[in-house]
Design a protein around this motif. Structure first.
Motif, mmCIF file in Angstrom:
data_model
loop_
_atom_site.group_PDB
_atom_site.id
_atom_site.type_symbol
_atom_site.label_atom_id
_atom_site.label_comp_id
_atom_site.label_asym_id
_atom_site.label_seq_id
_atom_site.Cartn_x
_atom_site.Cartn_y
_atom_site.Cartn_z
ATOM 1 N N ILE A 107 25.660 -57.672 -20.564
ATOM 2 C CA ILE A 107 24.717 -56.743 -19.919
ATOM 3 C C ILE A 107 23.626 -57.590 -19.257
ATOM 4 C CG2 ILE A 107 23.169 -54.787 -20.253
ATOM 5 C CD1 ILE A 107 24.746 -54.306 -22.908
ATOM 6 N N PHE A 146 20.458 -57.597 -16.823
ATOM 7 C CA PHE A 146 19.441 -56.776 -16.168
ATOM 8 C C PHE A 146 18.812 -57.485 -14.961
ATOM 9 C CE2 PHE A 146 19.490 -54.655 -20.318
ATOM 10 C CZ PHE A 146 19.569 -53.344 -19.891
ATOM 11 N N GLN A 199 21.122 -49.353 -17.993
ATOM 12 C CA GLN A 199 22.531 -49.579 -17.639
ATOM 13 C C GLN A 199 23.414 -48.829 -18.629
ATOM 14 O OE1 GLN A 199 24.066 -53.456 -16.919
ATOM 15 N NE2 GLN A 199 22.389 -54.086 -15.613
#
Length: 580
Positions: free
Chosen positions: A552, A554, A565
């Motif tokens: 993940i 950002f 997300q």
């Protein structure tokens, strides 16, 4: 039934006769009343004639006419009602002799009903007597239950006393432990309060530092804006100087300025393209490093499945990655110096942190590096199945676990036993005009019998086709199945006799699961050239969870901004599951 019908008809007729008689009496009363009215009207007419009142006479004559017509109508109705009464009476007289025929049967019915009532009374008496006996028995049972309940109550009271005594003792112990635990919690809370105070102080300091940084950033921004204005002024001055110089030379001012702007734009685009290439290189290097870090974990979980399915070695993709890594290192050694390094330093601040293993020289580039990259990257980063010789049956000796080794030994023993059962000389090599056939004489479609996502208690069937892959006429017969599968699997196979090359026969395999476990084995066959087996696998329902993202990211963001997300978790298996 007939008697009932006759009685019903007789009752209906009686009712009708009664109604008609009522109508007749009303009709007669009406006739009398009309006759009286006529007499009264007649006397009135005589009086009015004597008096000579013409208007009243005409009105009275009209009333008389109306009364006469009504009287006639009522008389006609009386005659009709009398006739209907006569007809009904005749029908009733006809019914009476027929009722007389069924009187004997009616008396018998009455007697049968009386006998039935007597029987019902006797049965009721018997039932009452039985109910009394049952009630007495119930009373006895109740008394015995009451005794048992009293005894149980006494036992319960004794137990309750003991429990209360034990509870008092346990309560005293619990109080002692509680005091100790409370003291511990108080100590913990005090420590936590100290920690929170320290944390708050740190946060306050952080906020203060953020304030100072914001003020410094504002100052920098103002300085930058001033610098930009100064630069814009300088460019305007340069443009005016250029125009004056071009005019002095006698050239085209608009054309020269346009060409100068296009040249500047081209240089900007060139710089942006170079920066993009360098950032792409950084991404590739970071991806390779991530994959390099995750290789040991993947090797542990997916090593066996890759070896069986693909037949390719897991080290190959790692070797290709190592080659690309070496190429990047070479590119770093041959790269240019100071200007590129400074630009790389600026960009690393914007892109994010690069791993410590990558030197800053990676970001520089040259013509030779691009040529070398083009040469090396002609080969694919991840090799496909076309570039390797796959063999499904060859698995390294190190990768074979104890279970596989045990199954292999059992299969070998079974095949040896079956070979010994056959008489000597039954197996012979196929010698024809073409070279000698090597390998399995028959191959199956599908190559593996796989029962997926089964339910216990159900029956599943699968059909496979055995094809003669040898060069000559051959025949086969069923030898059996693995010992541990005999309770769950049955095979239906009719030997077709001798089969020409390319000919096929069908085999039906039935699976009746009794346990919810994954099973593996094989179906053994015997051909003229030797034994062969078709692998068999039964996999129970399971849940296969997978995420759509491994990382993940950002990216860069401003303080105070919120970024979100979404991640999707997919269950591709046949078994449902809960997750948290």
């Amino acid at each position: 039934r007939n008697l009932k019908e006759l009685n019903d008809i007789a009752r209906k007729k009686e009712l009708e006769v009664q109604k008609q008689r009522d109508k007749l009496s009303t009709c007669q009363l009406r006739i009398k009343m009309l006759a009286k009215q006529l007499d009264y009207v007649g006397t009135e007419i005589e009086k009015e004639e004597e008096a000579g009142n013409v208007a009243a006479l005409s009105r009275l004559w009209a009333v008389r006419r109306r009364l006469c017509t009504e009287l006639e109508q009522e008389k006609d109705l009386e005659l009709k009602i009398a006739l209907t009464i006569k007809d009904d009476m005749l029908e009733m007289w006809h019914i009476e002799p027929e009722q007389g025929k069924y009187e004997t049967l009616y008396e018998r019915l009455k007697k049968d009903k009386e006998e039935l009532e007597m029987k019902y009374q006797d049965r009721a008496e018997v039932r009452i007597w039985e109910a009394k006996i049952a009630a007495l028995q119930a009373e006895k049972n109740q008394q015995s239950r009451a005794k048992k309940e009293k005894e149980a109550q006494k036992e319960y009271e004794e137990k309750h006393k003991k429990i209360l005594e034990d509870a008092k003792k346990n309560h005293e112990k619990a109080l002692c432990f509680l005091r100790k635990s409370m003291a511990r919690t108080h100590e913990k809370n005090a420590k936590e309060e100290v920690k929170t105070q320290e944390h708050m102080e740190r946060r306050i300091q952080a906020v203060l530092s953020l304030k100072t940084s914001l003020t410094s950033n504002r100052e920098k921004l103002q300085a930058l804006q001033a610098w930009n204005k100064a630069k814009a002024l300088e460019t305007e001055k340069q443009e005016t100087k250029m125009r004056e110089a071009i005019l002095a030379e006698g050239g085209n001012v608009a054309k020269e300025i346009f060409l100068h702007k296009q040249l500047l734009k081209h240089e900007k685009e060139k710089r942006a393209f170079r920066e993009q290439q360098k950032s792409r290189k950084i991404e590739i290097v970071s991806q390779i490093l991530r994959e390099k870090a995750s290789i040991p974990k993947q090797r542990k979980s997916q090593y066996c499945t890759k070896a069986i399915k693909g037949g390719c070695k897991p080290e190959d993709s790692f070797l290709w990655r190592m080659k690309t890594w070496q190429y990047i290192k070479k590119a770093c050694k041959h790269s240019a110096g100071a200007s590129a390094a400074s630009s790389a330093g600026e960009r690393t601040a914007s892109v994010g942190e690069i791993p410590a293993e990558i030197p800053h020289n990676v970001l520089s580039e040259s013509g030779k590096d691009e040529e070398e990259r083009d040469k090396i990257l002609v080969q694919p980063e991840f090799p496909g199945l076309w570039s390797q010789e796959c063999d499904l049956h060859k698995v390294p000796q190190e990768e074979m676990d104890l279970n596989q080794l045990a199954t292999w030994v059992v299969k070998k023993g079974i095949s040896k036993k079956k070979m010994e059962e056959f008489p000597t000389g039954i197996f012979h090599t196929q010698i024809v005009s073409c070279p000698e056939h090597k390998g399995c004489a028959f191959y199956s479609k599908p190559s593996c019998i796989h029962f997926k996502d089964f339910d216990v208690g159900q029956a599943y069937k699968k059909k496979i086709v055995l094809i003669n892959a040898s060069y000559g006429v051959n025949c086969c017969r069923l030898v059996g199945i693995s010992e541990w599968l005999k309770d769950f699997i049955s095979v239906h196979f009719d030997p077709p006799g001798k089969m020409s090359p390319g000919m096929s026969c069908e085999v039906v395999v039935t699976f009746k699961p009794m346990i919810n476990e994954t099973l593996e084995g094989e179906v053994l066959f015997m051909a003229q050239t030797g034994s062969f087996a078709v692998p068999l696998k039964c996999t129970a329902k399971r849940c296969i969870l997978a995420l759509d993202k491994e990382l993940i990211d950002f990216g860069s963001h401003v303080v105070g901004e919120t970024i979100s997300q979404t991640i999707s978790l997919t269950n591709s298996g046949a078994l449902g599951t809960r997750f948290r």
